[in-house]
Enzyme design. Structure first.
Site, PDB file in Angstrom:
ATOM      1  N   ASP A  58      29.958  31.007  41.997  1.00  0.00           N
ATOM      2  CA  ASP A  58      28.824  30.095  41.936  1.00  0.00           C
ATOM      3  C   ASP A  58      28.949  29.180  43.147  1.00  0.00           C
ATOM      4  O   ASP A  58      29.914  28.412  43.260  1.00  0.00           O
ATOM      5  CB  ASP A  58      28.873  29.286  40.627  1.00  0.00           C
ATOM      6  CG  ASP A  58      27.692  28.340  40.492  1.00  0.00           C
ATOM      7  OD1 ASP A  58      27.112  27.935  41.525  1.00  0.00           O
ATOM      8  OD2 ASP A  58      27.350  27.990  39.351  1.00  0.00           O
ATOM      9  N   ASN A  85      23.801  34.863  51.068  1.00  0.00           N
ATOM     10  CA  ASN A  85      22.449  35.247  50.633  1.00  0.00           C
ATOM     11  C   ASN A  85      21.936  34.408  49.468  1.00  0.00           C
ATOM     12  O   ASN A  85      20.729  34.228  49.312  1.00  0.00           O
ATOM     13  CB  ASN A  85      22.493  36.736  50.237  1.00  0.00           C
ATOM     14  CG  ASN A  85      21.297  37.179  49.435  1.00  0.00           C
ATOM     15  OD1 ASN A  85      20.226  37.443  49.992  1.00  0.00           O
ATOM     16  ND2 ASN A  85      21.438  37.243  48.116  1.00  0.00           N
ATOM     17  N   TYR A 173      12.472  23.887  49.524  1.00  0.00           N
ATOM     18  CA  TYR A 173      13.014  25.190  49.952  1.00  0.00           C
ATOM     19  C   TYR A 173      12.906  25.364  51.471  1.00  0.00           C
ATOM     20  O   TYR A 173      13.902  25.676  52.131  1.00  0.00           O
ATOM     21  CB  TYR A 173      12.272  26.317  49.231  1.00  0.00           C
ATOM     22  CG  TYR A 173      12.668  27.696  49.706  1.00  0.00           C
ATOM     23  CD1 TYR A 173      13.876  28.269  49.302  1.00  0.00           C
ATOM     24  CD2 TYR A 173      11.843  28.426  50.564  1.00  0.00           C
ATOM     25  CE1 TYR A 173      14.248  29.537  49.743  1.00  0.00           C
ATOM     26  CE2 TYR A 173      12.206  29.688  51.007  1.00  0.00           C
ATOM     27  CZ  TYR A 173      13.406  30.242  50.585  1.00  0.00           C
ATOM     28  OH  TYR A 173      13.769  31.495  51.028  1.00  0.00           O
ATOM     29  N   LYS A 177      15.988  25.637  54.316  1.00  0.00           N
ATOM     30  CA  LYS A 177      16.269  26.742  55.240  1.00  0.00           C
ATOM     31  C   LYS A 177      16.347  26.218  56.683  1.00  0.00           C
ATOM     32  O   LYS A 177      17.074  26.773  57.506  1.00  0.00           O
ATOM     33  CB  LYS A 177      15.221  27.846  55.091  1.00  0.00           C
ATOM     34  CG  LYS A 177      15.311  28.584  53.739  1.00  0.00           C
ATOM     35  CD  LYS A 177      16.638  29.317  53.549  1.00  0.00           C
ATOM     36  CE  LYS A 177      16.673  30.175  52.294  1.00  0.00           C
ATOM     37  NZ  LYS A 177      17.952  30.895  52.118  1.00  0.00           N
ATOM     38  N   THR A 208      10.805  40.183  44.974  1.00  0.00           N
ATOM     39  CA  THR A 208      12.028  39.958  44.189  1.00  0.00           C
ATOM     40  C   THR A 208      11.680  38.970  43.082  1.00  0.00           C
ATOM     41  O   THR A 208      10.542  38.494  42.992  1.00  0.00           O
ATOM     42  CB  THR A 208      13.142  39.321  45.052  1.00  0.00           C
ATOM     43  OG1 THR A 208      12.670  38.047  45.508  1.00  0.00           O
ATOM     44  CG2 THR A 208      13.548  40.189  46.224  1.00  0.00           C
TER      45      THR A 208
HETATM   46  P1  NAP Z   1      16.448  36.429  44.013  1.00  0.00           P
HETATM   47  O1  NAP Z   1      16.002  37.788  43.642  1.00  0.00           O
HETATM   48  O2  NAP Z   1      16.015  35.260  43.222  1.00  0.00           O
HETATM   49  O3  NAP Z   1      18.049  36.463  44.095  1.00  0.00           O
HETATM   50  C1  NAP Z   1      18.771  35.303  44.401  1.00  0.00           C
HETATM   51  C2  NAP Z   1      20.224  35.556  44.106  1.00  0.00           C
HETATM   52  O4  NAP Z   1      20.947  34.327  44.358  1.00  0.00           O
HETATM   53  C3  NAP Z   1      20.485  35.922  42.640  1.00  0.00           C
HETATM   54  O5  NAP Z   1      21.533  36.870  42.583  1.00  0.00           O
HETATM   55  C4  NAP Z   1      20.940  34.601  42.050  1.00  0.00           C
HETATM   56  O6  NAP Z   1      21.761  34.731  40.897  1.00  0.00           O
HETATM   57  C5  NAP Z   1      21.735  34.060  43.221  1.00  0.00           C
HETATM   58  N1  NAP Z   1      22.054  32.649  43.080  1.00  0.00           N
HETATM   59  C6  NAP Z   1      21.225  31.606  42.851  1.00  0.00           C
HETATM   60  N2  NAP Z   1      21.925  30.469  42.717  1.00  0.00           N
HETATM   61  C7  NAP Z   1      23.230  30.808  42.877  1.00  0.00           C
HETATM   62  C8  NAP Z   1      24.436  30.085  42.862  1.00  0.00           C
HETATM   63  N3  NAP Z   1      24.480  28.764  42.608  1.00  0.00           N
HETATM   64  N4  NAP Z   1      25.588  30.745  43.090  1.00  0.00           N
HETATM   65  C9  NAP Z   1      25.577  32.076  43.321  1.00  0.00           C
HETATM   66  N5  NAP Z   1      24.484  32.816  43.332  1.00  0.00           N
HETATM   67  C10 NAP Z   1      23.310  32.188  43.114  1.00  0.00           C
HETATM   68  O7  NAP Z   1      16.034  36.085  45.522  1.00  0.00           O
HETATM   69  P2  NAP Z   1      15.849  37.009  46.818  1.00  0.00           P
HETATM   70  O8  NAP Z   1      14.409  37.074  47.097  1.00  0.00           O
HETATM   71  O9  NAP Z   1      16.626  38.262  46.686  1.00  0.00           O
HETATM   72  O10 NAP Z   1      16.493  36.061  47.920  1.00  0.00           O
HETATM   73  C11 NAP Z   1      17.665  36.395  48.631  1.00  0.00           C
HETATM   74  C12 NAP Z   1      17.711  35.573  49.900  1.00  0.00           C
HETATM   75  O11 NAP Z   1      16.595  35.895  50.742  1.00  0.00           O
HETATM   76  C13 NAP Z   1      17.639  34.065  49.662  1.00  0.00           C
HETATM   77  O12 NAP Z   1      18.489  33.412  50.590  1.00  0.00           O
HETATM   78  C14 NAP Z   1      16.184  33.744  49.979  1.00  0.00           C
HETATM   79  O13 NAP Z   1      16.012  32.394  50.350  1.00  0.00           O
HETATM   80  C15 NAP Z   1      15.933  34.697  51.122  1.00  0.00           C
HETATM   81  N6  NAP Z   1      14.509  34.977  51.371  1.00  0.00           N
HETATM   82  C16 NAP Z   1      13.780  35.643  50.439  1.00  0.00           C
HETATM   83  C17 NAP Z   1      12.446  35.918  50.712  1.00  0.00           C
HETATM   84  C18 NAP Z   1      11.582  36.677  49.747  1.00  0.00           C
HETATM   85  O14 NAP Z   1      10.370  36.820  50.019  1.00  0.00           O
HETATM   86  N7  NAP Z   1      12.114  37.192  48.632  1.00  0.00           N
HETATM   87  C19 NAP Z   1      11.860  35.497  51.930  1.00  0.00           C
HETATM   88  C20 NAP Z   1      12.632  34.815  52.826  1.00  0.00           C
HETATM   89  C21 NAP Z   1      13.964  34.566  52.558  1.00  0.00           C
HETATM   90  P3  NAP Z   1      21.148  34.855  39.410  1.00  0.00           P
HETATM   91  O15 NAP Z   1      20.761  36.297  39.236  1.00  0.00           O
HETATM   92  O16 NAP Z   1      22.287  34.438  38.552  1.00  0.00           O
HETATM   93  O17 NAP Z   1      19.967  33.932  39.335  1.00  0.00           O
END
Ligand code: NAP
Length: 250
Positions: A58, A85, A173, A177, A208
């Site tokens: 975490d 990530n 958010y 970033k 996601t």
């Molecule tokens: P996601 O599906 O919500 O996954 C986020 C992951 O981070 C999950 O495994 C979550 O765990 C974990 N997490 C959250 N808080 C945490 C903590 N305190 N300690 C450890 N793990 C934690 O999001 P995603 O879309 O895959 O995002 C991944 C990355 O890409 C992020 O950095 C996000 O900002 C970036 N991003 C995403 C997008 C997009 O469009 N999706 C665009 C730009 C950037 P749980 O399963 O336990 O909640």
């Protein structure tokens, strides 16, 4: 010390992080699946196969981070790639459209508790994991760090009146970033002389749990982090890139 290269991906139990872990595993890495909930990490590892191990991590919990670092040191003895990530956009599970999100996370209305919780994960969590894992990265030749950022954090795009990113620049958010980008540069500058490359990547708008309306697949969203993670010492440092758009302005 293991012969196979080791990659640790934070927040790898679902979404883009899971796909990064899957792709790095396919490229011959032993992958440590960082998950704040160990059971969710174990479920991901089951789907990933024998080259993956669940690591309770975490990023907001210093005890969890130091236990994870100790486990990596004691059980694997090396860390070639750290992919930071894990991130959140908000606390709570209520569904919000992107428009509702921005409206409720503008500087004038967002609660400080909400902002702190998001920055705790996206900014301070990244720094805490960096500090804990750095001793292991330092003893591994060609180690590198990839920070998963977002084009939403680009100050250049947010200050351009013609950019569609501008109206989405919230205090929570998006600004977290921006702070992550600043940390990425500070880390890259600190580690330049040690040959540890530190780069930020943007996945793009990826479908996601975080972004249910995303237009890109997780394979597309993971692609740039994986590409940069595979670059050794010949690769660049202090860059911010996207798989198809190339360099993103800071
Ligand atoms: P996601 O599906 O919500 O996954 C986020 C992951 O981070 C999950 O495994 C979550 O765990 C974990 N997490 C959250 N808080 C945490 C903590 N305190 N300690 C450890 N793990 C934690 O999001 P995603 O879309 O895959 O995002 C991944 C990355 O890409 C992020 O950095 C996000 O900002 C970036 N991003 C995403 C997008 C997009 O469009 N999706 C665009 C730009 C950037 P749980 O399963 O336990 O909640």
């Amino acid at each position: 010390m293991q012969n196979k290269p080791i990659a640790l991906v934070t927040g790898a139990n679902q979404g883009i992080g899971f796909q990064i872990a899957k792709d790095l595993s396919a490229k011959g890495f032993t992958v440590l699946v960082g998950a704040r909930n160990f059971e969710r990490g174990q479920a991901a590892v089951k789907a990933l196969g024998p080259n993956a191990f669940a690591l309770q991590l975490d990023v907001t919990d210093l005890a969890s981070i130091s236990a994870a670092a100790e486990r990596v040191r004691a059980e694997f003895g090396r860390l070639d790639v750290l992919v930071q990530n894990a991130a959140i956009t908000k606390t709570g599970d209520d569904a919000q459209t992107p428009e509702e999100y921005v409206k409720t996370h503008r500087p004038s209305v967002v609660s400080l508790d909400e902002l702190r919780a998001v920055w705790d994960t996206n900014v301070f969590g990244v720094l805490a994991v960096y500090q804990a894992m750095l001793p292991i990265l330092r003893v591994t030749p060609n180690a590198r760090i990839v920070n998963v950022s977002s084009g939403a954090g680009s100050l250049t795009l947010a200050s351009d009146p013609s950019s569609p990113m501008r109206s989405n620049f919230d205090a929570t958010y998006a600004a977290s970033k921006t702070a992550l980008n600043a940390l990425t540069l500070a880390m890259a500058i600190e580690l330049e002389a040690d040959g540890i490359n530190v780069n930020a990547v943007s996945p793009g708008y990826t479908k996601t749990k975080m972004s249910p309306g995303g237009t890109d697949s997780v394979e597309e969203g993971a692609a740039e982090a994986v590409r940069v993670a595979l670059l050794g010492s010949e690769g660049p440092t202090a860059t911010f890139t996207h798989a198809t758009f190339g360099a993103i302005p800071w």
